[in-house]
Each structure stands twice: as C-alpha cells, then as structure tokens.
Design an enzyme around this catalytic site. Structure first.
Site, PDB file in Angstrom:
ATOM      1  N   HIS A 194      -3.814   5.927   3.319  1.00 12.14           N
ATOM      2  CA  HIS A 194      -4.565   4.732   2.932  1.00 12.14           C
ATOM      3  C   HIS A 194      -3.986   3.466   3.549  1.00 12.14           C
ATOM      4  O   HIS A 194      -4.724   2.617   4.086  1.00 12.14           O
ATOM      5  CB  HIS A 194      -4.578   4.635   1.407  1.00 12.14           C
ATOM      6  CG  HIS A 194      -5.409   3.529   0.860  1.00 12.14           C
ATOM      7  ND1 HIS A 194      -4.878   2.309   0.499  1.00 12.14           N
ATOM      8  CD2 HIS A 194      -6.735   3.446   0.580  1.00 12.14           C
ATOM      9  CE1 HIS A 194      -5.831   1.531   0.029  1.00 12.14           C
ATOM     10  NE2 HIS A 194      -6.976   2.189   0.061  1.00 12.14           N
ATOM     11  N   SER A 246     -11.281  -1.270  -0.430  1.00  9.14           N
ATOM     12  CA  SER A 246      -9.985  -1.196   0.250  1.00  9.14           C
ATOM     13  C   SER A 246     -10.126  -1.511   1.728  1.00  9.14           C
ATOM     14  O   SER A 246      -9.234  -2.087   2.339  1.00  9.14           O
ATOM     15  CB  SER A 246      -9.381   0.208   0.109  1.00  9.14           C
ATOM     16  OG  SER A 246      -8.655   0.357  -1.071  1.00  9.14           O
ATOM     17  N   ASP A 261       0.835  -1.189   0.000  1.00 13.06           N
ATOM     18  CA  ASP A 261       0.000   0.000   0.000  1.00 13.06           C
ATOM     19  C   ASP A 261       0.876   1.246   0.000  1.00 13.06           C
ATOM     20  O   ASP A 261       1.985   1.232  -0.540  1.00 13.06           O
ATOM     21  CB  ASP A 261      -0.916  -0.033   1.238  1.00 13.06           C
ATOM     22  CG  ASP A 261      -2.290   0.550   0.950  1.00 13.06           C
ATOM     23  OD1 ASP A 261      -2.363   1.783   0.779  1.00 13.06           O
ATOM     24  OD2 ASP A 261      -3.262  -0.208   0.910  1.00 13.06           O
TER      25      ASP A 261
END
Length: 398
Positions: A198, A367, A159
């Site tokens: 994220h 996600s 990520d």
C-alpha cells in the site's frame, strides 16, 4: 513556531516500564496547551501513585513536540481518576487505524509500464495524471504538464513503507529519492521498507517518475502501518510528533523548501489525532488525508476531519455530459460531506509494486486520491516556498 522551539528543548520522552496488568489498555492523556514539562512530570507521578496503590506495574511515555501528552497503559479506574486532574484536558483510548484502498489488480509489468509512460504523455485514456491540470472543459486531448516537479520538497508517506529500490523512484543519477524517514511505530523493524504494498503504491502516485505527480520530490517512509495494513492512533500521533521536530530543524536551513505529510489511512473519529494534525499544520507542515471509503460522512473519521488538513475524496475517470461538459463523478465508496475539501483520481490507479524493481499494480480508493493531492501540493510549494499550508490549501481547493 515558538511552540516547537520551546518543546524541542524539553527532555526526551520518558519511559517507565513495570509489569503490566492484563486488563490494562493504552490511553492518550492530553494536557492543556499551557502545561509545562513540570506539569507533565506531575501527572506522570500521579499515574504511578495510582497504579502502585494496587501494587500493579505499568509503562508510559511522554510526548512534547506538538501538545503535551502522555501515553500510558493503565487501568480504566486510573484513567477515570487522572481525567479529573486540573492539568489534564482530556483522555482518549488508543484505537486502530487502517490503510484505505478498496481493491488491488495485478497486471503484466511491461504492459502497464508502457501505459503508465503513455499516460504521462497524454496518449492513452489513463486519466489520473492528465486530469490534474486539464485547462479545458473536455474529457480528452489533455496531458499532464506541471510547471514544477516538486524538487526539494519532503513528502512524508505515513503508511506500510516504501520499496526504495523501484526504478520509478530513481533520480537522474540513479539514486533513489525514496528513503527511510527515521521513524516507525510497528514491527517488524524494516527501516521503512514496505512489506504490504500500500505504501509503495501511494508513494508512486505522490512522486513516481512515470506514475507520480511530483516527479522530483523526496519521498520519506514513516512506517505506521504493519504488514497487514493496520496500526494504531498512538503510532500515528508519535509519527506526527517526530515529523514536527525534523521539519523544524530542516526549516532553519536556507535551502529548505517544504514538508508535506500524506496520510492514506483512517479510523474512527479521534480528538487526539485531529489535534496533532492541526498542531502540525500550524507549525508549517502541509497535511493531506484520505477521506475514507465507507461512503459516509467524512466528518465521522480521523484524521480526515481535523480541519486544517486537506481532506481528499475520490473520483473516477471523467465523463462527458451533453450541455454540461466534462465532469469528475465522485466514487460511490468515497466519503463525502463538509469535511471533504477536494476530490482527486481514485479509481483504477496504476502505480509502483512493492515486490519488484520495475513492477506496477492497479488499485482504487481514497488512499490513491490522497497522494495525488500531496504531489500537487509539492509542485505548488516548489514554485513558492514561502506559501503557508493555508495558502497551498486555498490554491488546491479553490
């Protein structure tokens, strides 16, 4: 496993650097499975010869750990000619990949920390953890009580990085369970630290102390997405090859429990990414992917469509339907279809903020659904480390 043993003994990646033509782009040149190190060298020499005919200079790198392949920045003319070499299986252009959230909502730290803790105890309607092991057909009066916490399992978060310093990642001794995994394919080089948010959010869902599923798992940051949340198919493939080697070396130790890869990213369908995911699963690594947020057929995106992975769609908070019971409605943004194996919480998920040591934020998307399943796989794997990726998938998808 024999494939990994053999390939680890091959020479390290070879890099040849020369001046680049502006119109050259990167290609992934995948050789046939039976190809040897000598075959790889042969194809690399052919590439050099082809480019040098026009006195042009190029760069390339060979990867061996899952499938024999070459990454090269070459002209389209060279790519077409190399595709005809007997040792070459197929050629694919590099393509972009992106993180897969749909929204971010910031909230007061103390308020959401309080509610995240209450969520673990089952005393609010924050549903995402409690719904995982709800034993009854009810939308209330359940709470998250896992049989294990995933201790000893390595969850690789591919990520934007992880905020190692957040207190939700601390163990009983005050040490962080979140660490640099040893690889990143994007700049700037941060040793796996998050510069976007994220990755930290996803890591918190997988293994945060208050916000996560596997509260004792090791969280390893593999940065393949940059500070804008974008990366490349080659970056992901290189990371998967790196993990194959690390997994093999760790699996030789008696105290090894298991490896899980969490991929909350995606792009257009890529044969090379899908192939590497399936090879990694065959080598013993559980791979969990996000199905995507386009509201379309998940079979059209990668890595979700690989096949041997666990591909996760997103659902919202459970609703009660008369004469039916408690149902988890799939989100309208979630990709769907035969390539989705399971759905998990993906709406309004509270998890770690990358900008502080105790902040929490809310986000939605597949996600967020993906690391719920990665964490669940870690809990299952700790309970029986002899389970294969296929058996873990069957346990989750049943």
């Amino acid at each position: 496993m024999l494939l990994i043993q053999t390939l680890i003994l091959l020479s390290a990646a070879t890099v040849t650097t020369r001046r680049l033509r502006e119109d050259n782009i990167k290609y992934i040149i995948v050789l046939k499975d039976e190809s040897t190190a000598e075959d790889v060298e042969k194809v690399m020499r052919r590439i050099e010869e082809q480019e040098q005919k026009d006195s042009e200079l190029m760069e390339m790198e060979s990867l061996h750990n899952l499938s024999p392949m070459i990454v090269a920045k070459i002209s389209e003319e060279t790519a077409i000619k190399i595709a005809g070499i007997p040792e070459v299986d197929y050629i694919e252009k590099e393509q972009p990949v992106y993180m897969l959230p749909i929204s971010d909502k910031e909230h007061n730290t103390s308020y959401w920390l309080e509610h995240a803790i209450k969520n673990v105890r089952g005393s609010t309607n924050r549903y995402n953890l409690d719904i995982i092991n709800n034993p009854s057909n009810t939308c209330r009066n359940y709470r998250y009580t896992p049989p294990n916490n995933g201790a000893g399992v390595d969850i690789y978060i591919l990520d934007t990085g992880i905020n190692y310093h957040h207190k939700d990642f601390k163990d009983a001794n005050g040490n962080s369970r979140a660490k640099y995994g040893g690889f990143e394919s994007v700049s700037p080089h941060t040793y796996g630290l998050d510069c976007q948010g994220h990755g930290s959010h996803c890591a918190g869902i997988a293994g945060g102390l208050t916000s996560g599923v596997a509260k004792g798992a090791n969280l390893l940051s593999i940065r393949v997405l940059g500070c804008t949340g974008a990366g490349t198919s080659i970056g992901v493939i290189s990371a998967l090859n790196f993990i194959a080697v690390v997994h093999y070396k760790k699996s030789q130790k008696k105290d090894f429990v298991g490896s899980i890869v969490s991929l909350s990213l995606g792009g257009g369908k890529s044969q090379s990414i899908n192939q590497q995911v399936n090879k990694l699963v065959a080598a013993g690594v559980i791979v969990v992917t996000a199905s995507g947020n386009e509201g379309t057929d998940a079979c059209d995106t990668s890595p979700g469509s690989a096949g041997l992975n666990i591909n996760v769609g997103a659902h919202s908070e459970p609703i009660w339907l008369p004469k039916v019971g408690c149902k988890n409605p799939i989100e309208s943004f979630s990709n769907w279809g035969s390539c989705v194996d399971v759905i998990a919480p993906g709406r309004d998920i509270v998890s770690v903020d990358y900008r502080s040591i105790e902040g929490f934020v809310m986000s939605s998307g597949t996600s967020m659904a993906c690391p719920h399943v990665a964490g669940a796989a870690a809990v299952i794997k700790q309970g029986n480390k002899l389970l294969t990726p296929k058996q873990v998938k069957t346990t989750i998808v049943r």
